[in-house]
Scaffold this active site. Structure first.
Site, mmCIF file in Angstrom:
data_model
loop_
_atom_site.group_PDB
_atom_site.id
_atom_site.type_symbol
_atom_site.label_atom_id
_atom_site.label_comp_id
_atom_site.label_asym_id
_atom_site.label_seq_id
_atom_site.Cartn_x
_atom_site.Cartn_y
_atom_site.Cartn_z
ATOM 1 N N TYR A 1 -6.870 5.897 4.601
ATOM 2 C CA TYR A 1 -6.914 4.931 3.502
ATOM 3 C C TYR A 1 -6.068 3.691 3.823
ATOM 4 O O TYR A 1 -6.548 2.557 3.764
ATOM 5 C CB TYR A 1 -6.441 5.559 2.170
ATOM 6 C CG TYR A 1 -6.140 4.463 1.192
ATOM 7 C CD1 TYR A 1 -7.187 3.760 0.603
ATOM 8 C CD2 TYR A 1 -4.828 4.041 0.956
ATOM 9 C CE1 TYR A 1 -6.936 2.677 -0.228
ATOM 10 C CE2 TYR A 1 -4.569 2.965 0.128
ATOM 11 C CZ TYR A 1 -5.634 2.285 -0.456
ATOM 12 O OH TYR A 1 -5.374 1.198 -1.250
ATOM 13 N N ASP B 1 -9.512 4.985 -2.039
ATOM 14 C CA ASP B 1 -8.471 5.635 -2.844
ATOM 15 C C ASP B 1 -9.129 6.353 -4.029
ATOM 16 O O ASP B 1 -10.371 6.412 -4.119
ATOM 17 C CB ASP B 1 -7.424 4.602 -3.304
ATOM 18 C CG ASP B 1 -7.991 3.623 -4.317
ATOM 19 O OD1 ASP B 1 -9.215 3.646 -4.570
ATOM 20 O OD2 ASP B 1 -7.207 2.846 -4.883
ATOM 21 N N GLU C 1 0.832 -1.206 0.000
ATOM 22 C CA GLU C 1 0.000 0.000 0.000
ATOM 23 C C GLU C 1 0.865 1.253 0.000
ATOM 24 O O GLU C 1 0.560 2.226 -0.679
ATOM 25 C CB GLU C 1 -0.951 0.005 1.207
ATOM 26 C CG GLU C 1 -2.073 -1.009 1.114
ATOM 27 C CD GLU C 1 -2.977 -0.785 -0.089
ATOM 28 O OE1 GLU C 1 -3.027 0.330 -0.610
ATOM 29 O OE2 GLU C 1 -3.619 -1.759 -0.528
#
Ligand code: SF4
Length: 354
Positions: free
Chosen positions: A131, A149, A36
């Site tokens: 996020y 996102d 990520e």
């Protein structure tokens, strides 16, 4: 929530169409976190290469915590946004330190979970925002948190025909309210994965004919109202700031072979500014464009909010000047240092000119 047909269509589409990527094949929170962080502002193809290198070199969070920051920055070289790498390393150290504390307090040699396993603990790590915390919580633990996102904002704006800018405080709040009500809490892992992948592969920025074969078309208000291609709406972009840098490349060579430098001079950027803690050639910044004294090569280097107008002046010297904050290194050792992308571009040019 929408009716169950929406979710079954979405999941079926995901099952058949999703890209097979290593971080999707694991529920290891460390690897998911790594992917990520790497994938922020980075294309999947490029991110994959870095992910594989990181996992190979530092397969666990303990291994990453034991690395030097300079090594991590060097491995990150070329990805840009170096604060991500610094935070990654800082967070790994924090995780390992807090594990040691837990072990000390509990008196047991082994503590169940080394990686934080709640949204709040994940969110408290350096560089982890809503996020990333939502992504790790849902992908690793199937916890009921959304991972929102840019792809998700786009799908949701079109699906619900929302024409409010998604990147303002009020807009974010509104979107999060809607996304929260769409979230399939029992299957957060697959819901988040599917909606992100739909945004990446099907509900793309330029739509073309994609809506015709979209699995959730009959639920899509933007498509029905003919507004989908106008969405999502963004707030106006901030003005880009221009900066003017002159770099001095000092090359010390033997008199017998002036074209083969042995030593050069670099410095580490210590100010809280772009390229923090990266190395580059000695640099001076000017308040406005520099005229006269033409340079053999110049670049305009564009960052997200800055445009760097850089010129490079090569000085061939017999003795290095004594410049504060610089270090003399062997020319062949340059690649051992984490260099800014602009410096790498300059080196490329210099090596081709030589
Ligand atoms: S129907 Fe079109 S706009 Fe709506 S979600 Fe699908 S691809 Fe996106």
């Amino acid at each position: 929530m929408l009716n169950s047909l929406f979710y079954s269509r979405l999941y079926e589409w995901y099952e058949i169409n999703h890209r097979v990527l290593p971080w999707r094949e694991t529920d290891d929170p460390y690897r998911i976190w790594l992917s990520e962080v790497i994938l922020q502002q980075t294309r999947v193809a490029q991110g994959l290469e870095y992910y594989l290198r990181f996992v190979d070199r530092w397969p666990t969070v303990e291994a990453l915590a034991a690395a030097d920051e300079a090594e991590v920055l060097r491995e990150w070289q070329g990805l840009g946004y170096y604060s991500r790498a610094r935070n990654l390393h800082k967070a790994a150290i924090q995780i390992v330190e807090s594990l040691k504390l837990k072990v000390e307090r509990s008196g047991e040699l082994k503590v169940e979970s080394i990686f934080p396993n709640t949204f709040e603990d994940l969110r408290a790590l350096p560089g982890v925002g809503d996020y990333t915390a939502g992504a790790i919580a849902s992908f690793a633990y199937n916890a009921p948190y959304p991972a929102v996102d840019g792809n998700v904002y786009r799908v949701v704006a079109r699906l619900l025909d929302i024409d409010e800018a998604f990147d303002t405080t009020a807009g974010k709040k509104l979107f999060h309210k809607h996304i929260d009500s769409l979230l399939d809490r029992e299957h957060a892992r697959v819901f988040n994965s599917a909606i992100m992948e739909l945004g990446a592969l099907q509900c793309t920025p330029v739509l073309g004919d994609n809506c015709a074969v979209c699995p959730i078309r009959e639920f899509c208000q933007g498509c029905a109202n003919g507004t989908a291609s106008l969405l999502p709406v963004r707030k106006p972009r901030p003005k880009v700031r221009d900066r003017w840098f002159t770099y001095h490349i000092y090359l010390q060579s033997p008199i017998s072979n002036l074209q083969s430098p042995i030593f050069t001079l670099i410095h580490k950027r210590e100010e809280k500014d772009i390229w923090y803690h990266l190395y580059e050639f000695p640099c001076e910044e000017h308040p406005s464009p520099v005229t006269g004294n033409p340079s053999p090569f110049t670049f305009t280097h564009v960052l997200s909010h800055q445009r760097i107008h850089a010129r490079f002046i090569v000085h061939r010297v017999q003795k290095m000047p004594d410049l504060a904050g610089t270090i003399v290194i062997r020319w062949d050792d340059l690649n051992d240092y984490a260099l800014s992308r602009l410096t790498l571009r300059a080196l490329d040019t210099l090596r081709h000119k030589a």
